[in-house]
Enzyme design. Sequence first.
Site, short mmCIF file in Angstrom:
data_model
loop_
_atom_site.label_atom_id
_atom_site.label_comp_id
_atom_site.label_asym_id
_atom_site.label_seq_id
_atom_site.Cartn_x
_atom_site.Cartn_y
_atom_site.Cartn_z
N GLU A 103 -5.81 -37.54 8.53
CA GLU A 103 -6.34 -38.84 8.91
C GLU A 103 -6.26 -39.84 7.74
O GLU A 103 -5.92 -41.01 7.94
CB GLU A 103 -7.81 -38.71 9.36
CG GLU A 103 -8.02 -37.78 10.52
CD GLU A 103 -8.33 -36.34 10.11
OE1 GLU A 103 -9.18 -35.72 10.77
OE2 GLU A 103 -7.73 -35.85 9.13
N GLU A 123 3.85 -5.09 6.05
CA GLU A 123 5.26 -4.69 6.11
C GLU A 123 5.48 -3.20 5.87
O GLU A 123 6.60 -2.77 5.61
CB GLU A 123 6.08 -5.52 5.11
CG GLU A 123 6.24 -6.97 5.51
CD GLU A 123 7.42 -7.66 4.84
OE1 GLU A 123 8.20 -6.98 4.15
OE2 GLU A 123 7.57 -8.88 5.00
N CYS A 126 -13.10 -33.87 9.92
CA CYS A 126 -14.19 -33.22 9.19
C CYS A 126 -15.34 -34.19 8.95
O CYS A 126 -15.14 -35.41 8.84
CB CYS A 126 -13.68 -32.64 7.87
SG CYS A 126 -13.05 -33.86 6.71
N SER A 180 -1.98 2.88 11.40
CA SER A 180 -3.43 2.85 11.25
C SER A 180 -4.00 1.52 11.76
O SER A 180 -5.08 1.49 12.36
CB SER A 180 -3.83 3.09 9.79
OG SER A 180 -3.41 2.03 8.96
N LEU A 197 8.36 -8.48 -2.72
CA LEU A 197 7.44 -9.11 -1.77
C LEU A 197 7.32 -10.61 -1.99
O LEU A 197 6.25 -11.20 -1.87
CB LEU A 197 6.05 -8.44 -1.82
CG LEU A 197 6.01 -6.94 -1.59
CD1 LEU A 197 4.58 -6.42 -1.68
CD2 LEU A 197 6.62 -6.57 -0.25
N LEU A 210 1.02 0.97 9.05
CA LEU A 210 1.19 0.18 10.26
C LEU A 210 0.51 0.85 11.45
O LEU A 210 -0.18 0.20 12.24
CB LEU A 210 2.67 -0.03 10.54
CG LEU A 210 3.41 -0.99 9.60
CD1 LEU A 210 4.91 -0.77 9.66
CD2 LEU A 210 3.06 -2.44 9.95
#
Length: 345
Positions: free
Chosen positions: A53, A285, A80, A293, A208, A291
Amino acid sequence: MDKDEAYMHRCLQLAKLGAGNVAPNPMVGAVLVYNDKIIAEGYHKEFGQSHAEVNCINNVPVENRESIEQSTLYVSLEPCSHFGKTPPCCDLIIKNKIKRVVIGCQDANKEVDGEGIKKLQDAGIETILGVLEKESKELNKRFFTFHQKQRPYIILKWAESADGKIGKGNERILISNDYTNRLVHKWRSEEAAILIGTNTALIDDPSLTTRSWKGNNPIRLVIDMDLKLPHHLKVFNKETKTIIFNKLKNEEDDNLTYYKVDEINMLQQISEALYEFDINSIIVEGGAKLLQSFIDAGLWDEVRIIKSDSSITGKGIAAPVLSTAKLINQEKYFTDTISFFQPAF
């Protein structure tokens, strides 16, 4: 499509330009319209900087500033009403005597959550809520998940061969093609953090990072419960902030943080820690056990599976098994097919 929806679509287009740069804040776009003509636009560009804004109102040309009071402000998320990194946007809207404000959806942050709307209405400003509400919430699904569930939005991602294998023992193999690999780096740039397990760090030695795509590196999260990973691995190079979840110690060293968790409630404790760290989205990843779990715990919001046309010869590691999931989209990139899933419940 009516006029309000058309201008809100433009707000959403602008909001997307902030992807990867505004978290943990939401992506927000704003458009100021006078006599069916856009006289200014703005979006939230970077965390800690001016909101949509403010940028929109500041972008009004000198020759149009007298028209601000008679204009309609379109904004994809409730303005806000509190002091955070920046002053309240509601105060600026009221100060400029804008007569009408159209809002995509209400803010889920408890510090706002309807207070911005009330403040505008109390000031006599006509306030319309819920224009393209579904699309506005979808755009900021990470933000809404973070505030409503008090955990990050969790994306599970893996690549598997045509015969359903995710890897080959202690040998690092590449399953997806070069094009898809670049796309994965784009995905990383859009999330706040990336999580891997001990074996993935040890066998693949991944960076990563988003080195194949222009964008911010996600915070690296590594599970190493017994602290057995050698420090020559790339995740320890302090190139970007890294958190090591373990059961032995809490410690901070420059860009490297050790955070202690218990093995029994590990995933829940990690989720709670990430909420404390203001990390509102993660992409997991690997490896297959980690994954699975997350899948078994029902602790995920989206799954992305890259399936190659090629098979892995010999014995390999089976891909995670996904159940109670709904396929929402598929994309084909040369030898790879990417399937996108959401929880079925």
